[in-house]
Scaffold this active site. Structure first.
Site, PDB file in Angstrom:
ATOM      1  N   ASP A  43      60.673   1.193  34.611  1.00  0.00           N
ATOM      2  CA  ASP A  43      60.259   0.356  33.453  1.00  0.00           C
ATOM      3  C   ASP A  43      61.242   0.808  32.495  1.00  0.00           C
ATOM      4  O   ASP A  43      61.660   2.111  32.270  1.00  0.00           O
ATOM      5  CB  ASP A  43      58.727   0.366  33.179  1.00  0.00           C
ATOM      6  CG  ASP A  43      58.583  -0.201  31.938  1.00  0.00           C
ATOM      7  OD1 ASP A  43      58.962  -1.539  31.782  1.00  0.00           O
ATOM      8  OD2 ASP A  43      57.855   0.405  30.880  1.00  0.00           O
ATOM      9  N   ILE A  44      61.526  -0.055  31.489  1.00  0.00           N
ATOM     10  CA  ILE A  44      62.615   0.292  30.268  1.00  0.00           C
ATOM     11  C   ILE A  44      61.638   0.721  29.089  1.00  0.00           C
ATOM     12  O   ILE A  44      61.536   1.824  28.536  1.00  0.00           O
ATOM     13  CB  ILE A  44      63.570  -1.170  30.122  1.00  0.00           C
ATOM     14  CG1 ILE A  44      64.329  -1.301  31.294  1.00  0.00           C
ATOM     15  CG2 ILE A  44      64.236  -0.639  29.051  1.00  0.00           C
ATOM     16  CD1 ILE A  44      65.104  -2.541  31.262  1.00  0.00           C
ATOM     17  N   ASP A  45      60.778  -0.579  28.360  1.00  0.00           N
ATOM     18  CA  ASP A  45      60.368  -0.215  27.248  1.00  0.00           C
ATOM     19  C   ASP A  45      59.137   0.644  27.260  1.00  0.00           C
ATOM     20  O   ASP A  45      58.271   0.513  28.034  1.00  0.00           O
ATOM     21  CB  ASP A  45      60.055  -1.696  26.439  1.00  0.00           C
ATOM     22  CG  ASP A  45      61.278  -2.421  26.328  1.00  0.00           C
ATOM     23  OD1 ASP A  45      61.485  -2.459  24.942  1.00  0.00           O
ATOM     24  OD2 ASP A  45      61.611  -3.078  27.182  1.00  0.00           O
ATOM     25  N   ASP A 223      54.820   2.522  31.706  1.00  0.00           N
ATOM     26  CA  ASP A 223      53.752   2.936  30.882  1.00  0.00           C
ATOM     27  C   ASP A 223      52.766   1.747  30.724  1.00  0.00           C
ATOM     28  O   ASP A 223      51.669   2.184  29.807  1.00  0.00           O
ATOM     29  CB  ASP A 223      54.416   3.025  29.481  1.00  0.00           C
ATOM     30  CG  ASP A 223      55.072   1.612  28.844  1.00  0.00           C
ATOM     31  OD1 ASP A 223      55.934   1.160  29.540  1.00  0.00           O
ATOM     32  OD2 ASP A 223      54.750   1.624  27.535  1.00  0.00           O
TER      33      ASP A 223
HETATM   34 MG   LIG Z   1      56.880  -0.484  29.382  1.00  0.00          MG
END
Ligand SMILES: [Mg+2]
Length: 272
Positions: A43-45, A223
């Site tokens: 995942d990125i953010d 997250d």
């Molecule tokens: Mg995220």
């Protein structure tokens, strides 16, 4: 990383050469010799990148793109970003680097970095529906509207007081259109409305059927709430799941912060 993997020898003594890392992060050694067997899905953010007041303000810390590039090489290409962001957006963030990706919560997929024509895109949301959802942004000047084509996101990190009103307005529109194939994804200060029928998990499931991911053991780090669909399918794929910022249900371990994830990735390349 906090891990409860009984079969993974944890090494607490390594120090991280990357000054981005605030503290030594133990690396599960059992993973390190197997870069040729795993697929790294990120995942990125809030996972790779620190969250910012608005999604447009995120930035890629020094060294991260290089780490991702080297991991891509070492896994023979089996590294993918798995994000709610669009492919376009991901490319802007990581430019000039281009990565394989499951984007838009599974609405888009890039299996090859060589040919843009191979990218897969879901159809756009109905225009009238979009228009009505977009009007919700007028509830408060702090609400930012993001049109991804196949979905629409209302970001309210700058207007947290508007949360209840946003979800109530979305519910009213949905009640009006009971047969519309849409669903609401709540995230961290974001309410996203997208086509039902695809999720990050469906995207990952599809991705793992294709080379160079096929036959590899997925390692996924995420997250947010939308990442939980992916955590849930990891056991079926003999995969490993790690959450960030909290211990999510069904994960093998968790990291405190994105900086710990970045340190972990750097050390997968160079465990010694
Ligand atoms: Mg995220």
């Amino acid at each position: 990383m906090k891990s409860e993997l009984g079969d993974m020898a944890m090494d607490q003594t390594r120090t991280m050469p990357d000054d981005d890392a605030p503290e030594a992060v133990p690396v599960p050694h059992a993973l390190v010799p197997h870069l040729d067997e795993i697929a790294i899905l990120l995942d990125i953010d809030g996972t790779l990148l620190d969250l910012m007041p608005t999604p447009r303000e995120v930035w890629v810390p020094p060294g991260l793109s290089e780490t991702l590039g080297r991991l891509t090489e070492r896994t023979s290409g089996a590294l993918a970003l798995v994000s709610g962001r669009s492919l376009n957006d991901i490319d802007l963030i990581f430019a000039p680097d281009v990565f394989r990706a499951v984007a838009g919560h599974g609405a888009e997929m890039r299996l090859s970095v060589d040919n843009e024509a191979d990218d897969v895109h879901a159809p756009p949301l109905d225009k009238e529906l979009k228009r009505r959802l977009a009007a919700i942004a007028k509830l408060s000047p702090g609400i930012l509207l993001e049109d991804k084509g196949y979905s629409l996101a209302l970001h309210y990190r700058l207007a947290p007081h508007a949360e209840k009103a946003i979800y109530e307005s979305v519910s009213l529109i949905r009640a009006d259109l009971p047969n519309a194939p849409i669903e609401v994804l709540p995230g961290k200060f974001v309410c996203e409305i997208k086509h039902s029928g695809f999720t990050k998990a469906s995207g990952v499931h599809e991705l793992m059927k294709h080379e160079p991911f096929k036959g590899r053991r997925p390692l996924f780090i995420g997250d947010d709430v939308t990442d939980e669909t992916v955590f849930a399918i990891m056991p079926d794929m003999n995969g490993l799941a790690f959450s960030v910022g909290r211990r999510a249900i069904g994960v093998n371990g968790h990291f405190d912060a994105p900086s710990d994830v970045r340190a972990f990735l750097a050390r997968l390349l160079d465990p010694r």
